[in-house]
Design an enzyme around this catalytic site. Structure first.
Site, short mmCIF file in Angstrom:
data_model
loop_
_atom_site.label_atom_id
_atom_site.label_comp_id
_atom_site.label_asym_id
_atom_site.label_seq_id
_atom_site.Cartn_x
_atom_site.Cartn_y
_atom_site.Cartn_z
N HIS A 1 55.29 27.98 6.78
CA HIS A 1 54.05 28.10 5.99
C HIS A 1 54.14 27.33 4.67
O HIS A 1 53.17 27.30 3.91
CB HIS A 1 53.74 29.56 5.69
CG HIS A 1 53.42 30.38 6.89
ND1 HIS A 1 52.46 30.00 7.81
CD2 HIS A 1 53.92 31.56 7.34
CE1 HIS A 1 52.40 30.91 8.77
NE2 HIS A 1 53.27 31.86 8.51
N ASP B 1 55.92 30.48 16.81
CA ASP B 1 55.72 31.66 15.97
C ASP B 1 54.32 32.22 16.22
O ASP B 1 53.39 31.47 16.56
CB ASP B 1 55.87 31.25 14.50
CG ASP B 1 55.96 32.43 13.56
OD1 ASP B 1 57.08 32.78 13.16
OD2 ASP B 1 54.90 32.98 13.21
N HIS C 1 52.24 33.10 14.08
CA HIS C 1 51.35 32.52 13.08
C HIS C 1 51.37 31.00 13.18
O HIS C 1 52.41 30.40 13.43
CB HIS C 1 51.79 32.93 11.66
CG HIS C 1 51.85 34.40 11.44
ND1 HIS C 1 53.03 35.10 11.45
CD2 HIS C 1 50.86 35.30 11.21
CE1 HIS C 1 52.77 36.39 11.23
NE2 HIS C 1 51.47 36.52 11.08
N ASP D 1 58.06 36.76 16.34
CA ASP D 1 57.04 37.75 15.98
C ASP D 1 55.86 37.75 16.93
O ASP D 1 54.90 38.50 16.74
CB ASP D 1 56.57 37.55 14.54
CG ASP D 1 56.32 36.11 14.17
OD1 ASP D 1 56.41 35.23 15.05
OD2 ASP D 1 56.03 35.83 12.99
#
Length: 340
Positions: free
Chosen positions: A158, A193, A195, A282
């Site tokens: 990120h 991931d 996200h 995740d």
């Protein structure tokens, strides 16, 4: 498989976390390291020490202004009367072209995109050594290893060139991909991931020398919200070199494998000769962030499918938060990847 970790990565111990207006314990805890290390060792990985490559490879991705901020901001923040223990932004510019403030508060707002990246005394050192561990893993690939795993913590995908966010400070996979590219390789980045890897996308969005592919929960109602939509294909020379494959919340193994097939086909079309995987765990059905529903066995299938590319592969840890399945999910992925 060789794995890389540096004990200084434990020093980052964030406390602040806010989601939907509520404060709770930050899920990016140092205890993740123990579960992930046990999971990697159970799959047969043997750990080696990280080597210090200096700041040059970091500055190839991140601005020197931003690196100086990360290194010094906590000490400067402590000098503010009544300041919190951690650097947490409370004001943000509406665009990146505004003036650059001298104030620590103003710079925090400029360089931290959200409140999920608090900076404390050990943050810079941990992030620095996570990046150095990743560079060490990239060197293992350059030296002839078919695959290597990096227990990178804090994570990185990120982080933009001059922005921290979402638990991330230095973009480990971007740093590794650029390091490999400068060594004459043609890298692709695959992010699995839960996200979207918005920082990674942003770093390479106008470039055609690194392919970026992300499979993630649909950002319409999931972090990072503003990036990760299917229509984001790159711009300028980078148009067509970014592929986003957003999936509905709760997507399980079968539909995820279909998306992974599309991702792998794009990587083949790019002609990559080395792969960097942003390995988020995740997406697990039992992860506290509850975005997708991949089973432990499903992670083994993901690892096996990626191995089918038959490319030298650097596996870099991203998300995956404390649950009873965290270590087992990594073991399953790595065993699937090596075929055991």
């Amino acid at each position: 498989m060789k794995a890389v970790f540096d004990a200084r990565q434990r020093k980052h111990d964030p406390k602040h976390f806010m989601a939907s207006g509520a404060l709770s314990q930050n899920p990016e805890q140092p205890a993740r390291i123990d579960a992930l290390m046990a999971g990697a060792k159970a799959a047969g990985a043997s750990f080696v020490a990280a080597e210090d490559h200096g700041r040059g490879p970091l500055a190839a991705i991140h601005s020197p202004e931003y690196l100086a901020f990360l290194e010094t901001i906590h000490e400067r923040w402590k000098r503010i009367p009544g300041a919190s223990e951690e650097v947490i932004p409370n004001v943000h510019p509406d665009r990146r072209t505004v003036g650059y403030p001298r104030s620590a508060v103003g710079q925090a707002g400029y360089h931290q995109v959200d409140t999920a990246c608090p900076i404390a005394a050990g943050t810079w050192e941990s992030a620095y050594w996570a990046a150095q561990a990743t560079l060490t893993g990239a060197d293992l690939i350059l030296d002839g290893e078919k695959a290597a795993y990096v227990l990178a913590r804090p994570p990185g995908h990120h982080a933009f060139a001059d922005l921290a966010g979402g638990f991330c400070f230095l973009n480990n996979v971007a740093i590794a991909a650029e390091h490999l590219r400068r060594a004459g390789r043609r890298p692709a980045i695959l992010d699995v991931d839960v996200h979207h890897g918005n920082g990674t996308q942003g770093i390479f969005y106008d470039r055609d020398d690194v392919l970026t592919v992300s499979i993630h929960a649909d950002p319409e109602r999931f972090y990072p919200f503003f990036w990760g939509h299917a229509q984001e294909r790159g711009e300028g020379r980078g148009r067509g070199y970014n592929l986003n494959l957003p999936l509905p919340r709760g997507t399980g193994d079968a539909a995820h494998r279909e998306a992974l097939g599309l991702a792998l086909a794009r990587i083949r079309a790019f002609g990559a000769d080395v792969l960097v995987v942003a390995l988020g765990l995740d997406a697990s059905e039992n992860d506290p962030l509850q975005g997708l529903s991949i089973t432990t066995a499903g992670f083994g299938g993901i690892g096996a499918a990626i191995a089918g590319l038959a490319l030298p592969t650097l596996l870099v840890q991203e998300g995956g938060y404390l649950s009873d399945d965290l270590g087992a999910n990594l073991t399953s992925f790595l065993r699937g990847f090596v075929g055991t």
